[in-house]
Design an enzyme around this catalytic site. Structure first.
Site, PDB file in Angstrom:
ATOM      1  N   ASP A   1      -8.135  -5.658   0.265  1.00  0.00           N
ATOM      2  CA  ASP A   1      -8.611  -6.553  -0.794  1.00  0.00           C
ATOM      3  C   ASP A   1      -8.268  -8.008  -0.533  1.00  0.00           C
ATOM      4  O   ASP A   1      -8.979  -8.910  -0.985  1.00  0.00           O
ATOM      5  CB  ASP A   1      -8.024  -6.120  -2.141  1.00  0.00           C
ATOM      6  CG  ASP A   1      -8.674  -4.860  -2.647  1.00  0.00           C
ATOM      7  OD1 ASP A   1      -9.879  -4.691  -2.412  1.00  0.00           O
ATOM      8  OD2 ASP A   1      -7.985  -4.039  -3.264  1.00  0.00           O
TER       9      ASP A   1
ATOM     10  N   HIS B   1       0.845  -1.190   0.000  1.00  0.00           N
ATOM     11  CA  HIS B   1       0.000   0.000   0.000  1.00  0.00           C
ATOM     12  C   HIS B   1       0.883   1.242   0.000  1.00  0.00           C
ATOM     13  O   HIS B   1       1.943   1.236   0.611  1.00  0.00           O
ATOM     14  CB  HIS B   1      -0.921   0.021   1.236  1.00  0.00           C
ATOM     15  CG  HIS B   1      -2.097   0.906   1.052  1.00  0.00           C
ATOM     16  ND1 HIS B   1      -2.051   2.250   1.321  1.00  0.00           N
ATOM     17  CD2 HIS B   1      -3.336   0.639   0.582  1.00  0.00           C
ATOM     18  CE1 HIS B   1      -3.221   2.770   1.043  1.00  0.00           C
ATOM     19  NE2 HIS B   1      -4.021   1.812   0.589  1.00  0.00           N
TER      20      HIS B   1
END
Ligand code: ACO
Length: 370
Positions: A307, A255
């Site tokens: 996710d 991320h």
């Protein structure tokens, strides 16, 4: 003209707007309008958190009831949009189908104010996502049941049967986690389109285009395909090692902001365990996910993102894999609408510069002389 600044690749570390909608931090925190994601995940509903993100405060009971009634009123999708979806080839990706449907909605949704358009696009997303899937699979269109909440209706239309209270609760938790995430790629895209004064449908169609990519929202579908390929916890370490050795991505990891923990993935991880326990399915899937997570941390020090754990939750709720990213979109559209509104408060069109690296002064040569 003022001096041109060279921005880092991917605009890493560059603030391009002010926002009071949400804030993610490297220390693994996320707030929506000042409230910790954990509190909203544990106590809120999708409709209440949507109100919070759109209007900046938690609603009173009567404000919430009025808001829910309005959302319900707007939840029916005009059937000419479904007629458009029926013309799309059956092998099309669900995000391409949804993007076409939202664009079609923009071309047909006349006669309502721009404020009503923003609410209706949010309210119509469950029916749109479910029916884009149903139509492509040759099933009849399903209409929302006015007696059900948005998340209950979503599962009802998608799967063709009413969910249990626990299934709807789990699904709603995931919708809350996906609602908003400050200036990610799709929200930035929406703000760029808003800055040109294009309408909300144009901005959300562009947001959907950005979200489809596997580095962004497409990662949940890709992560599920990866987990199915790995198969069991025993194969996780070697799979991760080989993937990283080939310099390929392990989907659902990494991320830009979170470097040690994504708070959403930790909440989703707990939810996955709870779901599997409640269903009496055993913890194989949970153990597989944990094994992949610990191998990626061991070899690359990357945290699982939302996710990664969203994908097996959806699978265990009997949700078709190809609708994973559309479901993400159906929730994130709330954040997009809030960003659209915020952009217009003090708007200036986005028009960055580029460092020109091409040639100059070339002489035009007629085609027959080249
Ligand atoms: N698998 C393998 N290596 C990775 C991964 C991954 N999932 N993510 C990052 N890396 C590597 C990068 O290649 C880079 O390696 P290097 O230093 O050897 O060149 C290093 O880790 C650091 O990467 P970042 O600079 O932190 O990554 P960036 O901010 O540019 O990209 C992104 C972030 C796109 C999310 C990236 O981590 C990625 O591609 N992840 C996989 C796709 C994914 O899961 N996306 C969902 C994001 S969350 C969301 O949209 C809801």
């Amino acid at each position: 003209m003022s001096e041109i600044l060279r921005a880092p690749k991917g605009l890493d570390g560059v603030a391009v707007a002010d926002t009071s909608i949400a804030k993610s931090d490297a220390d693994g925190t996320l707030i929506y309008r000042g409230y910790a994601i954990k509190d909203l995940f544990e106590h809120s509903t999708f409709e209440e958190s949507t109100y919070l993100i759109l209007y900046g405060k938690l609603p009173t009971r009567s404000e919430l009831e009025e808001f829910e009634a309005k959302m319900l009123r707007f939840s029916m999708v005009p059937h000419n949009v479904y007629d458009l979806v029926k013309t799309i080839p059956h092998e099309a990706h669900q995000m391409d189908v949804l993007r076409t449907a939202v664009s079609g909605l923009g071309a047909t949704e006349g006669g309502i104010s721009s404020e009503e358009q923003k609410l209706s696009i949010i309210a119509q997303m469950p029916a749109l996502v479910a029916n884009c899937y149903r139509i492509i699979k040759g099933m009849d269109v399903a209409e929302p049941d006015p007696a059900l909440s948005l998340s209950q209706n979503f599962l009802y239309m998608l799967r063709g049967k009413k969910p249990s209270d626990f299934e709807a609760w789990c699904f709603e938790r995931m919708l809350i986690l996906y609602l908003e995430h400050d200036l990610n790629a799709s929200a930035f895209t929406v703000r760029v389109v808003a800055s040109t004064l294009a309408d909300i449908y144009a901005a959300c169609t562009a947001g959907l285009a950005a979200l489809k990519g596997p580095l962004h929202g497409g990662a949940n579908e890709a992560a599920m395909q990866m987990l199915l390929k790995i198969g069991s916890a025993d194969n996780a370490r070697s799979y991760v090692q080989e993937t990283l050795a080939k310099r390929e991505k392990v989907m659902g990891f990494g991320h830009r902001v979170y470097k040690t923990v994504d708070p959403r993935s930790q909440l989703a991880k707990k939810l996955l365990r709870e779901l599997l326990e409640k269903q009496g399915k055993g913890l194989e899937t949970y153990k597989l996910c944990e094994a992949v997570e610990s191998a990626v941390w061991e070899f690359k020090k990357l945290p699982a993102n939302v996710d990664f754990y969203a994908a097996p939750i959806f699978l265990n709720l009997d949700i078709p894999i190809e609708t994973n990213t559309p479901i993400f979109a159906s929730s994130r559209i709330v954040g997009w609408v809030a960003h659209y509104n915020e952009q217009l408060v003090d708007n200036r069109i986005y028009r960055p510069d580029a460092t020109y690296t091409g040639e100059k002064g070339l002489k035009y040569v007629p085609i027959d002389s080249r």
